[in-house]
Design a protein around this motif. Structure first.
Motif, PDB file in Angstrom:
ATOM      1  N   VAL A  54       0.938  -1.336   0.071  1.00 48.81           N
ATOM      2  CA  VAL A  54      -0.029  -0.114   0.083  1.00 48.81           C
ATOM      3  C   VAL A  54       0.911   1.155  -0.063  1.00 48.81           C
ATOM      4  CG1 VAL A  54      -1.860  -1.227   1.119  1.00 48.81           C
ATOM      5  CG2 VAL A  54      -0.269  -0.252   2.609  1.00 48.81           C
ATOM      6  N   GLN A  55       2.113   1.199   0.126  1.00 50.87           N
ATOM      7  CA  GLN A  55       3.009   2.269   0.426  1.00 50.87           C
ATOM      8  C   GLN A  55       3.352   2.740  -0.910  1.00 50.87           C
ATOM      9  OE1 GLN A  55       3.541   3.953   3.300  1.00 50.87           O
ATOM     10  NE2 GLN A  55       2.320   2.403   4.338  1.00 50.87           N
ATOM     11  N   CYS A  56       3.055   2.047  -2.116  1.00 53.59           N
ATOM     12  CA  CYS A  56       3.624   2.355  -3.318  1.00 53.59           C
ATOM     13  C   CYS A  56       2.530   3.144  -4.330  1.00 53.59           C
ATOM     14  CB  CYS A  56       3.977   1.256  -4.003  1.00 53.59           C
ATOM     15  SG  CYS A  56       5.454   0.239  -3.521  1.00 53.59           S
ATOM     16  N   TYR A  57       1.385   3.395  -3.386  1.00 58.32           N
ATOM     17  CA  TYR A  57       0.367   3.909  -4.082  1.00 58.32           C
ATOM     18  C   TYR A  57       0.315   5.327  -3.913  1.00 58.32           C
ATOM     19  CZ  TYR A  57      -0.745  -0.950  -5.687  1.00 58.32           C
ATOM     20  OH  TYR A  57      -0.616  -2.166  -6.509  1.00 58.32           O
ATOM     21  N   ASN A  58       1.013   6.320  -4.570  1.00 56.13           N
ATOM     22  CA  ASN A  58       1.064   7.607  -4.094  1.00 56.13           C
ATOM     23  C   ASN A  58       1.265   8.328  -5.317  1.00 56.13           C
ATOM     24  OD1 ASN A  58       3.872   7.302  -4.404  1.00 56.13           O
ATOM     25  ND2 ASN A  58       3.985   6.156  -2.606  1.00 56.13           N
ATOM     26  N   SER A  59       1.228   9.717  -5.151  1.00 55.91           N
ATOM     27  CA  SER A  59       1.621  10.495  -6.291  1.00 55.91           C
ATOM     28  C   SER A  59       2.957  10.695  -6.917  1.00 55.91           C
ATOM     29  CB  SER A  59       1.292  11.973  -5.937  1.00 55.91           C
ATOM     30  OG  SER A  59       2.135  12.485  -4.917  1.00 55.91           O
ATOM     31  N   GLN A  60       3.936  10.225  -6.103  1.00 54.06           N
ATOM     32  CA  GLN A  60       5.256  10.078  -6.640  1.00 54.06           C
ATOM     33  C   GLN A  60       5.264   8.594  -7.529  1.00 54.06           C
ATOM     34  OE1 GLN A  60       4.772  10.364  -3.165  1.00 54.06           O
ATOM     35  NE2 GLN A  60       5.265  12.400  -3.143  1.00 54.06           N
ATOM     36  N   ALA A  61       4.845   7.771  -7.148  1.00 53.26           N
ATOM     37  CA  ALA A  61       4.709   6.705  -8.031  1.00 53.26           C
ATOM     38  C   ALA A  61       3.931   6.867  -9.298  1.00 53.26           C
ATOM     39  CB  ALA A  61       4.137   5.225  -7.184  1.00 53.26           C
ATOM     40  N   VAL A  62       2.887   7.640  -9.137  1.00 57.44           N
ATOM     41  CA  VAL A  62       1.850   7.876 -10.407  1.00 57.44           C
ATOM     42  C   VAL A  62       2.524   8.796 -11.211  1.00 57.44           C
ATOM     43  CG1 VAL A  62      -0.059   9.003 -11.084  1.00 57.44           C
ATOM     44  CG2 VAL A  62      -0.364   7.757  -9.109  1.00 57.44           C
ATOM     45  N   SER A  63       3.602   9.695 -10.802  1.00 56.48           N
ATOM     46  CA  SER A  63       4.333  10.495 -11.780  1.00 56.48           C
ATOM     47  C   SER A  63       5.331   9.706 -12.499  1.00 56.48           C
ATOM     48  CB  SER A  63       5.052  11.621 -10.804  1.00 56.48           C
ATOM     49  OG  SER A  63       4.446  12.334 -10.311  1.00 56.48           O
ATOM     50  N   LYS A  64       5.939   8.676 -12.032  1.00 56.38           N
ATOM     51  CA  LYS A  64       6.655   7.665 -12.704  1.00 56.38           C
ATOM     52  C   LYS A  64       5.971   6.758 -13.651  1.00 56.38           C
ATOM     53  CE  LYS A  64      10.146   7.576  -8.753  1.00 56.38           C
ATOM     54  NZ  LYS A  64      11.127   6.897  -7.730  1.00 56.38           N
ATOM     55  N   ASP A  65       4.644   6.551 -13.214  1.00 54.81           N
ATOM     56  CA  ASP A  65       3.933   5.739 -14.289  1.00 54.81           C
ATOM     57  C   ASP A  65       3.662   6.260 -15.296  1.00 54.81           C
ATOM     58  OD1 ASP A  65       3.922   3.627 -12.186  1.00 54.81           O
ATOM     59  OD2 ASP A  65       1.928   4.401 -11.569  1.00 54.81           O
ATOM     60  N   LEU A  66       3.311   7.955 -15.187  1.00 50.74           N
ATOM     61  CA  LEU A  66       2.905   8.583 -16.368  1.00 50.74           C
ATOM     62  C   LEU A  66       4.268   8.820 -17.298  1.00 50.74           C
ATOM     63  CD1 LEU A  66       0.695  11.217 -14.477  1.00 50.74           C
ATOM     64  CD2 LEU A  66      -0.017   9.154 -15.772  1.00 50.74           C
ATOM     65  N   HIS A  67       5.395   9.200 -16.753  1.00 44.99           N
ATOM     66  CA  HIS A  67       6.523   9.181 -17.369  1.00 44.99           C
ATOM     67  C   HIS A  67       6.814   7.988 -18.170  1.00 44.99           C
ATOM     68  CE1 HIS A  67      10.457  10.692 -18.378  1.00 44.99           C
ATOM     69  NE2 HIS A  67      11.125   9.642 -17.985  1.00 44.99           N
ATOM     70  N   ALA A  68       6.690   7.080 -17.557  1.00 41.41           N
ATOM     71  CA  ALA A  68       6.909   5.685 -18.416  1.00 41.41           C
ATOM     72  C   ALA A  68       5.850   5.512 -19.540  1.00 41.41           C
ATOM     73  CB  ALA A  68       6.838   4.533 -17.393  1.00 41.41           C
ATOM     74  N   LEU A  69       4.638   5.925 -19.319  1.00 43.27           N
ATOM     75  CA  LEU A  69       3.775   5.814 -20.271  1.00 43.27           C
ATOM     76  C   LEU A  69       3.937   6.784 -21.431  1.00 43.27           C
ATOM     77  CD1 LEU A  69       0.773   4.860 -21.371  1.00 43.27           C
ATOM     78  CD2 LEU A  69      -0.099   6.758 -20.163  1.00 43.27           C
ATOM     79  N   LYS A  70       4.282   8.035 -20.993  1.00 42.08           N
ATOM     80  CA  LYS A  70       4.763   8.892 -22.311  1.00 42.08           C
ATOM     81  C   LYS A  70       6.027   8.426 -23.013  1.00 42.08           C
ATOM     82  CE  LYS A  70       7.716  12.267 -21.615  1.00 42.08           C
ATOM     83  NZ  LYS A  70       8.580  12.042 -22.782  1.00 42.08           N
ATOM     84  N   GLN A  71       6.806   7.864 -22.302  1.00 44.74           N
ATOM     85  CA  GLN A  71       8.195   7.506 -22.938  1.00 44.74           C
ATOM     86  C   GLN A  71       7.664   6.133 -23.745  1.00 44.74           C
ATOM     87  OE1 GLN A  71      10.492   9.793 -22.717  1.00 44.74           O
ATOM     88  NE2 GLN A  71      12.082   8.322 -21.910  1.00 44.74           N
ATOM     89  N   PHE A  72       6.798   5.177 -23.627  1.00 46.01           N
ATOM     90  CA  PHE A  72       6.294   4.293 -24.223  1.00 46.01           C
ATOM     91  C   PHE A  72       5.575   4.807 -25.530  1.00 46.01           C
ATOM     92  CE2 PHE A  72       3.327   1.102 -25.198  1.00 46.01           C
ATOM     93  CZ  PHE A  72       4.060  -0.149 -25.689  1.00 46.01           C
ATOM     94  N   LEU A  73       4.917   5.461 -25.451  1.00 50.72           N
ATOM     95  CA  LEU A  73       3.933   6.166 -26.681  1.00 50.72           C
ATOM     96  C   LEU A  73       4.886   6.916 -27.522  1.00 50.72           C
ATOM     97  CD1 LEU A  73       0.548   6.773 -24.675  1.00 50.72           C
ATOM     98  CD2 LEU A  73       1.320   4.741 -26.033  1.00 50.72           C
ATOM     99  N   ASN A  74       6.362   7.194 -27.132  1.00 48.51           N
ATOM    100  CA  ASN A  74       7.122   7.939 -27.906  1.00 48.51           C
ATOM    101  C   ASN A  74       6.644   9.344 -28.176  1.00 48.51           C
ATOM    102  OD1 ASN A  74       9.506   7.730 -29.206  1.00 48.51           O
ATOM    103  ND2 ASN A  74       8.562   7.587 -31.227  1.00 48.51           N
TER     104      ASN A  74
END
Length: 250
Positions: free
Chosen positions: A169-189
């Motif tokens: 449960v400690q991993c569900y926070n805005s810092q982790a979401v920011s990294k998720d969104l960055h990874a998504l942007k990178q994946f979508l090029n």
């Protein structure tokens, strides 16, 4: 010369620590349409982005983020993408599909809708029935202190269920979401994108912009929340004041 060479070698050895390889930490899985009517639509792509649950342990447990991409109509749409972040907290962005599909925004931009970790169609989904439980407590028409105590007990009970399911449960926070969104942007090029946040989504958008400013073309904050802690402190009293003004007017 020797000093410069040594510095160069040191920086080279630290590159894996300085620059995280986002591309190798994610995977994409095409998905069936999340809603009826999306299947076989040429301008709609549905899928799951697999990311680490804990970004500090990228090779450990993984979770899936549900994503819908509405392909823009113009030739420049892919170079002018927009990311939508829903509010709540707890609401999924894909639920806002109807606002953007076929809209003027989609004419000029790819529109990316994502259910952030723990919400909507993403896996795992955290506590989908907690809101219902809170409403049941409020319906008892008891004192505010009793409401707060019972809501706290309910939240702690749901938390224990999540821990029992092996969810960190400690991993569900805005810092982790920011990294998720960055990874998504990178994946979508995408090089950069416009980020449109609503309500709690404005808090996420601001946190994301602070963590990854290089990702942001522009921010649109609809009903912005600058400080999530003070928001919850004053939320009930502000809501009561708004209702009183409506009743006085009527």
């Amino acid at each position: 010369m020797k000093f410069s060479y040594r510095v160069f070698c040191l920086l080279l050895s630290l590159m894996p620590l300085i620059c995280q390889d986002w591309q190798t930490n994610v995977d994409w899985e095409e998905a069936e349409a999340f809603y009826p009517g999306l299947a076989d639509q040429p301008d709609v792509r549905c899928g799951y982005l697999s990311v680490p649950e804990n970004w500090d342990q990228p090779t450990a447990k993984r979770i899936k983020l549900a994503v819908v991409i509405l392909k823009g109509q113009s030739a420049q749409a892919a170079s002018n993408p927009m990311l939508y972040l829903e509010g709540g907290p707890g609401a999924g962005g894909i639920a806002g599909l109807g606002y953007f599909w076929g809209s003027q925004i989609q004419q000029n931009s790819d529109v990316v809708l994502v259910d952030i970790r723990g919400t909507g169609f993403s896996q795992p989904r955290l506590c989908p029935d907690l809101g219902k439980k809170f409403m049941e407590i409020l319906a008892l028409d008891q004192s505010p202190s009793e409401d707060e105590e019972q809501k706290m007990l309910a939240a702690m009970s749901f938390k224990q269920v999540l821990i029992g399911r092996g969810i960190d449960v400690q991993c569900y926070n805005s810092q982790a979401v920011s990294k998720d969104l960055h990874a998504l942007k990178q994946f979508l090029n995408y090089k950069k994108w416009h980020v449109y946040g609503v309500s709690y989504g404005t808090h996420l958008a601001q946190q994301y912009a602070q963590a990854m400013p290089q990702d942001i073309q522009s921010l649109v904050l609809d009903s912005s929340i600058p400080d999530i802690q003070s928001y919850y402190t004053d939320n009930t009293s502000n809501y009561v004041q708004a209702l009183e003004k409506v009743f006085d007017y009527c």
